[in-house]
Design a protein around this motif. Structure first.
Motif, short mmCIF file in Angstrom:
data_model
loop_
_atom_site.label_atom_id
_atom_site.label_comp_id
_atom_site.label_asym_id
_atom_site.label_seq_id
_atom_site.Cartn_x
_atom_site.Cartn_y
_atom_site.Cartn_z
N ILE A 181 -3.11 -14.16 0.70
CA ILE A 181 -2.68 -12.85 0.27
C ILE A 181 -3.62 -12.28 -0.77
N LEU A 182 -3.86 -11.00 -0.62
CA LEU A 182 -4.70 -10.26 -1.54
C LEU A 182 -6.12 -10.81 -1.59
N GLY A 183 -6.40 -11.82 -0.77
CA GLY A 183 -7.74 -12.36 -0.75
C GLY A 183 -8.67 -11.21 -0.40
N ASP A 184 -8.15 -10.29 0.36
CA ASP A 184 -8.93 -9.17 0.83
C ASP A 184 -8.28 -7.88 0.34
N LYS A 185 -8.87 -7.33 -0.71
CA LYS A 185 -8.31 -6.11 -1.28
C LYS A 185 -8.24 -4.99 -0.27
N THR A 186 -9.16 -5.01 0.69
CA THR A 186 -9.24 -3.89 1.60
C THR A 186 -8.00 -3.78 2.47
N ARG A 187 -7.14 -4.78 2.46
CA ARG A 187 -5.92 -4.65 3.23
C ARG A 187 -4.97 -3.65 2.56
N MET A 188 -5.25 -3.29 1.31
CA MET A 188 -4.51 -2.21 0.65
C MET A 188 -5.48 -1.05 0.44
N GLU A 189 -5.86 -0.48 1.55
CA GLU A 189 -6.99 0.46 1.56
C GLU A 189 -6.84 1.60 0.57
N ARG A 190 -5.68 2.25 0.62
CA ARG A 190 -5.55 3.47 -0.19
C ARG A 190 -5.31 3.13 -1.65
N LEU A 191 -4.50 2.07 -1.88
CA LEU A 191 -4.21 1.68 -3.26
C LEU A 191 -5.48 1.21 -3.98
N ASP A 204 0.85 -1.19 0.00
CA ASP A 204 0.00 0.00 0.00
C ASP A 204 0.89 1.25 0.00
N SER A 205 1.87 1.30 0.88
CA SER A 205 2.75 2.47 0.98
C SER A 205 3.67 2.59 -0.24
N PHE A 206 4.30 1.48 -0.61
CA PHE A 206 5.19 1.47 -1.79
C PHE A 206 4.42 1.99 -3.00
N GLY A 207 3.23 1.43 -3.19
CA GLY A 207 2.43 1.70 -4.37
C GLY A 207 2.09 3.18 -4.47
#
Lengths: 365, 365
Positions: A134-144, A105-108
């Motif tokens: 992993i990535l099963g839940d998109k919301t873990r990359m909230e801002r991206l 999320d931060s890198f992106g």
């Protein structure tokens, strides 16, 4: 016994009856009608214009198990191929708990600050699926997930590593054709999939945690040697000293490794994904790497090698599976194994017998 | 100008004419008559009695390319199999110049002090042969070569890694049947053969030199992770401090590696092969290892795994070679590669086309 609350003399705590549980399906929602499948030409046109809906639908076809879907997918991919290749493909791995999602999320967001587009894909074959896919839940990359220039796609959900790897590589082609000039391929560092990811990216980033003990037990042997960069997460607050110590340890360990084919000396950095510290430095390292391998010709050479690798890997996998899935061969193999383990036949004599059977047997078909 | 020595007035240094160079072949030697080939039963009988001449001849048959020799060899191996397995198989690797021969000479003499027998074999496929071929010259193990309980055999000289590995594994069977309870398999740590050696031994020893720089460049990536023990040679005189430093560095590097399947923590020791310092400590480490893996069941499990590995490895190699050596397939592969590298076809589509041709083509045979 009757419930004490119903007794008018009761003066203890009371529990309100509350409301009934809502229905689990929204009764006002109507099932959306499935849009008709666009043609291959329409999809290619949409993808080349960067239409994210068209890209998603094409990726869905790539992942589909239906053979008519696959035929269209192959056509789309073939037409996208000449427009692909112009991206930085970055593999990111680390054990569960290393903070991959927060970090990506931060890198992106940092990458997208300077413009461009980012696709985040994942390889997570069902055979290796772990708790907290992993990535099963998109919301873990909230801002991206909310960023208009980011395309996040979870791992294809079914299939062997070979199948999942193929789908991911084909998805990379589609994303590149759609103008995504940064591709992240995420994987969880505990199985077989890191080799697959390593074979489809330009730069391989290993996320580690400070501490030299149990945290490392989860990482598979050999992964450290694949890394072009090791970044130690959670270098913040009380943990800063530990992270710096880990950095020094990894640096001296890497010096004991023989030089990589790229000629690049892997770097070790510390950062904090959560507090967004040290993120620009990681991107500077990746910039340096690309400048380095562009200059020495390794970038081009490796991309060609990877294409060759996947062609031969696919052939070898198919040859093996056509052999090992033959029921007659299975029977012969079991017999052979039995004799070998009982020390009654060498491994080589047993192999020879199974092969003799196979080569005679298949000619009779 | 005439040579000044022939001038009677010359009073400088003179060079005596010396004697003529001796003939390169001993003129008194008669070519020894070839003994007739003993039968398989005779060989087995000899081997089981520990007859070193019979063992040598059987190994020669294993290495022979003649098919009648191979048939006898297979019969001998099969009859020796039930008598094999009772040895410690130790793989020894290190770059050229690490002092492998001197070290094995010293290690070997130490092992034989307590009785027992020792066979020293080598894997050195011609494709990987380097300057100073290992064991090419027995005399580099001067004392061991003269020891009545030692059997030293150079690497089979011709063939692919797969072929050489097979011959070495079969030779191990013969040596064990002949009562050799210690087997060393030597390899030079720069090519593909370490994986093969690692897959046929119980303990894998890596010989290193002090220094963290160029000396390590020669060692192939991944070898350090295979090692059950790392021993740093030339820990003597002026070099002692450097060796101790290297020891500390390797120890801290190994702590960053994930635990091996055996559960054993690789140890790092220093020694001097030439001055015979620290040799007993290396053997104590190996003793500890065998006690450890006997106790936790890993020894048995790994031997079974290795037998299975070689059976499947042989099959896979044969399947690949029958495919890739087909001239029609070669042509299709070249075409496929061309399209893939020109970005006109994906690796997967190209693989699929070659496979389709193969599976149709072979049914027509």
């Amino acid at each position: 016994m009757e419930h004490p609350e119903n007794d008018p003399r009761y003066n203890g705590l009371t529990v309100n009856p509350g409301v009934a549980a809502p229905p689990s399906v929204n009764p006002y929602m109507q099932r959306r009608k499935r849009k008709p499948l666009p043609s291959a030409a329409e999809m290619v046109e949409g993808i080349l214009k960067g239409d994210i809906t068209m890209l998603s639908r094409a990726v869905t076809l790539v992942e589909s198990l239906a053979s008519d879907h696959n035929a269209i997918a192959q056509e789309v991919i073939e037409k996208c191929l000449p427009h692909s290749g112009h991206s930085r493909r970055i593999g990111i791995t680390g054990v569960p708990g290393a903070g991959k999602s927060t970090s990506i999320d931060s890198f992106g967001l940092h990458v997208l600050k300077n413009g461009g587009k980012l696709a985040v894909l994942a390889i997570d074959p069902s055979s290796e699926r772990t708790r907290g896919s992993i990535l099963g839940d998109k919301t873990r990359m909230e801002r991206l997930a909310l960023h208009p220039s980011a395309f996040i796609r979870p791992s294809p959900s079914a299939g062997s590593l070979g199948g999942v790897a193929r789908k991911t590589r084909e998805t990379i082609v589609l994303c590149e054709a759609a103008g995504y000039n940064n591709i992240f391929v995420e994987t969880v560092g505990v199985g077989q999939s890191e080799t697959a990811v390593h074979s489809m990216v330009d730069f391989f980033l290993l996320i580690q945690l400070a501490g030299t003990g149990d945290e490392l037990q989860g990482i598979k042997r050999g992964i450290m040697e694949m890394a072009d960069g090791i970044v130690i997460n959670k270098a913040d607050g009380d943990n800063l000293e530990r992270a710096r110590l880990a950095q020094a340890q990894f640096r001296s360990a890497l010096r004991l490794f023989p030089k990589a084919a790229s000629g690049w000396d892997p770097e070790v950095l510390t950062y904090s994904g959560y507090f967004e510290l040290g993120i620009p430095e990681i991107w500077d390292m990746i910039d340096r790497y690309f400048a380095f391998v562009d200059a020495n010709g390794y970038f081009e050479r490796r991309r060609a090698e990877q294409s060759r690798y996947w062609m031969y890997e696919t052939i070898n996998e198919q040859l093996r599976s056509s052999f090992y899935n033959d029921p007659e061969i299975k029977r012969h193999l079991a017999e052979g194994e039995h004799l070998v383990l009982a020390n009654r036949q060498t491994s080589f004599a047993a192999a020879r017998q199974v092969l003799d059977f196979y080569f005679n047997h298949r000619q009779k078909i």
